[in-house]
Design an enzyme around this catalytic site. Structure first.
Site, mmCIF file in Angstrom:
data_model
loop_
_atom_site.group_PDB
_atom_site.id
_atom_site.type_symbol
_atom_site.label_atom_id
_atom_site.label_comp_id
_atom_site.label_asym_id
_atom_site.label_seq_id
_atom_site.Cartn_x
_atom_site.Cartn_y
_atom_site.Cartn_z
ATOM 1 N N CYS A 60 0.801 -1.232 0.000
ATOM 2 C CA CYS A 60 0.000 0.000 0.000
ATOM 3 C C CYS A 60 0.832 1.280 0.000
ATOM 4 O O CYS A 60 0.819 2.022 -0.982
ATOM 5 C CB CYS A 60 -0.925 -0.003 1.214
ATOM 6 S SG CYS A 60 -2.112 -1.340 1.168
HETATM 7 N N1 LIG Z 1 -2.847 -6.061 1.884
HETATM 8 C C1 LIG Z 1 -3.262 -4.976 2.508
HETATM 9 O O1 LIG Z 1 -2.871 -4.736 3.635
HETATM 10 C C2 LIG Z 1 -4.237 -4.013 1.860
HETATM 11 C C3 LIG Z 1 -4.866 -3.062 2.664
HETATM 12 C C4 LIG Z 1 -5.761 -2.188 2.104
HETATM 13 C C5 LIG Z 1 -6.001 -2.238 0.731
HETATM 14 N N2 LIG Z 1 -5.376 -3.151 -0.047
HETATM 15 C C6 LIG Z 1 -5.693 -3.174 -1.476
HETATM 16 O O2 LIG Z 1 -6.539 -4.284 -1.740
HETATM 17 C C7 LIG Z 1 -6.260 -4.827 -3.029
HETATM 18 C C8 LIG Z 1 -5.925 -6.301 -2.906
HETATM 19 O O3 LIG Z 1 -4.746 -6.446 -2.152
HETATM 20 P P1 LIG Z 1 -4.350 -7.792 -1.430
HETATM 21 O O4 LIG Z 1 -3.286 -7.404 -0.454
HETATM 22 O O5 LIG Z 1 -5.529 -8.531 -0.935
HETATM 23 O O6 LIG Z 1 -3.708 -8.589 -2.652
HETATM 24 P P2 LIG Z 1 -3.313 -10.147 -2.668
HETATM 25 O O7 LIG Z 1 -2.249 -10.278 -3.708
HETATM 26 O O8 LIG Z 1 -3.058 -10.631 -1.287
HETATM 27 O O9 LIG Z 1 -4.632 -10.859 -3.158
HETATM 28 C C9 LIG Z 1 -5.168 -10.664 -4.419
HETATM 29 C C10 LIG Z 1 -5.796 -11.973 -4.854
HETATM 30 O O10 LIG Z 1 -6.453 -11.738 -6.093
HETATM 31 C C11 LIG Z 1 -6.235 -12.857 -6.937
HETATM 32 N N3 LIG Z 1 -6.480 -12.417 -8.292
HETATM 33 C C12 LIG Z 1 -5.684 -11.711 -9.116
HETATM 34 N N4 LIG Z 1 -6.297 -11.471 -10.284
HETATM 35 C C13 LIG Z 1 -7.524 -12.032 -10.189
HETATM 36 C C14 LIG Z 1 -8.632 -12.120 -11.067
HETATM 37 N N5 LIG Z 1 -8.600 -11.563 -12.282
HETATM 38 N N6 LIG Z 1 -9.716 -12.787 -10.652
HETATM 39 C C15 LIG Z 1 -9.766 -13.365 -9.423
HETATM 40 N N7 LIG Z 1 -8.734 -13.324 -8.545
HETATM 41 C C16 LIG Z 1 -7.645 -12.643 -8.926
HETATM 42 C C17 LIG Z 1 -4.811 -13.271 -6.633
HETATM 43 O O11 LIG Z 1 -4.551 -14.595 -7.028
HETATM 44 C C18 LIG Z 1 -4.772 -13.079 -5.118
HETATM 45 O O12 LIG Z 1 -5.190 -14.244 -4.424
HETATM 46 C C19 LIG Z 1 -5.125 -3.978 -3.597
HETATM 47 O O13 LIG Z 1 -5.672 -2.956 -4.379
HETATM 48 C C20 LIG Z 1 -4.506 -3.372 -2.361
HETATM 49 O O14 LIG Z 1 -3.868 -2.151 -2.649
HETATM 50 C C21 LIG Z 1 -4.511 -4.057 0.501
#
Ligand SMILES: NC(=O)c1ccc[n+]([C@@H]2O[C@H](COP(=O)([O-])OP(=O)(O)OC[C@H]3O[C@@H](n4cnc5c(N)ncnc54)[C@H](O)[C@@H]3O)[C@@H](O)[C@H]2O)c1
Length: 448
Positions: free
Chosen positions: A287
């Protein structure tokens, strides 16, 4: 599972639509796209609230793990997941055709930066494109991935509207709701962190509010999706700028021979108007190092330069290099060069007590330390191994011998379950970038 009914609302008006009724009586079926750090805890909360929940995940391995009740996310307990799966309340699939069962779908896929620091919304586009043909009328789709203002309206909505059955505001409702999860936070998790929601129309905001109220403690509606998108960026830019400020002051403090940690601790006794931020070896995680640049990119479209973001990016990106300089200076005081030294790195995760290595500054530090001719070994109780340049690097056990064998110990992550007293007693030299050795006296401990 029966496919949901998809009555047209032209004869019903939008008040009291089947979607609203299902949200009010608790029978709505929910979907989550992307079962990662954000999506899996979210899906678990939906299912715990009693909603049949379907997770859409491109990774076959992750989908299998979920269906086997095995959690790969620290904040989700496997026994809880297994129970929800065995009760038929939660399942994962790679088949987007199952979106036809869902009344509300939250998209939680990654939004990284490209190598040139431009927004990479390709995961979101892929997810929406896969969903669109299967979304049935009377569905709410929300986007949770962090992104620049305008993404929901300009990118997500048109992709969904390519499905000729769907008409925005009539039988298709779209909103943005930023995810704020802080992995590993013992006090605030998905359920008790207030959720901002902004729709692409007032009706979309209303329905999205009802949706999130089904399974979260507090929902905060705002007037538009763009306001919701920018609120998330403001939160992360605020952190990025303040971390840069204290990182810059840490560098000045070193020249002035003032302890920055003592300064922050003193300042934070002010009971109002101050919030402590601490220096460190650089930004990490998915992030803070990334999200601000989504805004600076979008701002260019408006002939606007977001100078605070650029400046804080510059200061924070320099920190791993600064740490290496400090390590060389520290070795110099022992008449040693970094080249030929053995360096024991403690902690490679980007923050304490989690296993997440995304964007971890440890990688940049280790790469440079190796490039300057040192031998590097690492210990991290949460990361047993990682892959760098195609090579697996394994964590070494933390022993007295390992600490004594090092010319310098470099603390990059302040994990709590490390025996720092043993490290302090046995190390020849320690550079502590996290102030975990605050209480340790001695010239051999050098703080950032
Ligand atoms: N990790 C954090 O602490 C956090 C906090 C707030 C916001 N975010 C935001 O949330 C969003 C997701 O982050 P995250 O940390 O969960 O990512 P992550 O990489 O942990 O998880 C994303 C998941 O999406 C899957 N994926 C990718 N493309 C896909 C598709 N086309 N269809 C279905 N599944 C798909 C991946 O395989 C993965 O399991 C990002 O935009 C991030 O900036 C993350």
């Amino acid at each position: 599972m029966a496919q949901k009914t998809s009555d047209s609302h032209e004869t019903q008006g939008t008040q009291g639509t089947p979607l609203e009724q299902k949200l009010r009586d608790g029978t709505a079926i929910f979907g989550v796209v992307g079962l990662g750090y954000v999506g899996l805890p979210l899906a678990v909360e939906m299912a715990k609230a009693g909603h049949t929940t379907i997770g859409f995940e491109v990774s076959a391995q992750r989908a299998q793990e979920v269906n086997a009740g095995r959690s790969y996310i620290g904040d989700v307990a496997s026994d809880e997941l297994a129970q929800l799966v065995s009760e038929g309340r939660l399942r994962a699939t790679r088949d987007f055709a199952d979106a036809a069962y869902c009344d509300c779908i939250a998209i939680c896929v990654p939004t990284p930066l490209s190598a040139t620091k431009e927004p990479d919304v390709s995961y979101m586009v892929d997810a929406a494109t896969a969903l669109a043909p299967h979304v049935t009328p009377d569905t709410l789709v929300t986007l949770e991935s962090t992104t620049y203002p305008g993404t929901t309206e300009e990118i997500l909505l048109p992709i969904l509207e390519a499905n000729a059955q769907l008409r925005h505001g009539d039988n298709l409702f779209v909103a943005f709701s930023p995810e704020r999860v802080d992995p590993g936070n013992p006090r605030f998790q998905t359920k008790n962190t207030p959720k901002v929601v902004g729709g692409t129309s007032p009706r979309c905001t209303e329905l999205a509010t009802l949706f999130y109220e089904r399974f979260l403690d507090q929902v905060v509606p705002v007037s538009t999706a763009r306001a919701a998108e920018l609120s998330k960026l403001l939160e992360n830019i605020f952190r990025c700028v303040n971390i840069a400020l204290v990182n810059e002051l840490a560098q000045l403090c070193e020249r002035m021979d003032i302890d920055i940690w003592e300064v922050v601790d003193a300042a934070k006794t002010k009971p109002f108007g101050f919030m402590p931020f601490y220096p460190g070896p650089g930004l990490g995680g998915h992030c803070i190092p990334i999200d601000p640049f989504y805004l600076s990119w979008k701002a260019r479209e408006y002939d606007f330069r977001t100078e605070f973001i650029e400046l804080s990016g510059k200061v924070n990106e320099n920190m791993p290099y600064y740490v290496v300089d400090r390590l060389m200076d520290a070795l110099n005081t022992h008449a040693k060069a970094l080249s030929g030294s053995r360096v024991l790195v403690l902690g490679v995760a980007y923050k304490a007590d989690i296993d997440d290595m995304r964007e971890s500054p440890a990688i940049k530090v280790i790469t440079q330390v190796k490039a300057k001719g040192a031998t590097v070994v690492f210990h991290d109780p949460f990361v047993s191994e990682y892959v760098q340049d195609g090579q697996r690097v394994a964590s070494v056990p933390l022993s007295v011998d390992e600490v004594r064998a090092a010319d310098a110990v470099l603390i990059l992550t302040g994990h709590t379950e490390v025996d720092y007293a043993m490290v302090a007693d046995n190390a020849a030299l320690i550079l502590d970038t996290r102030n975990v050795l605050k209480a340790v006296e001695g010239d051999h401990v050098i703080r950032l």
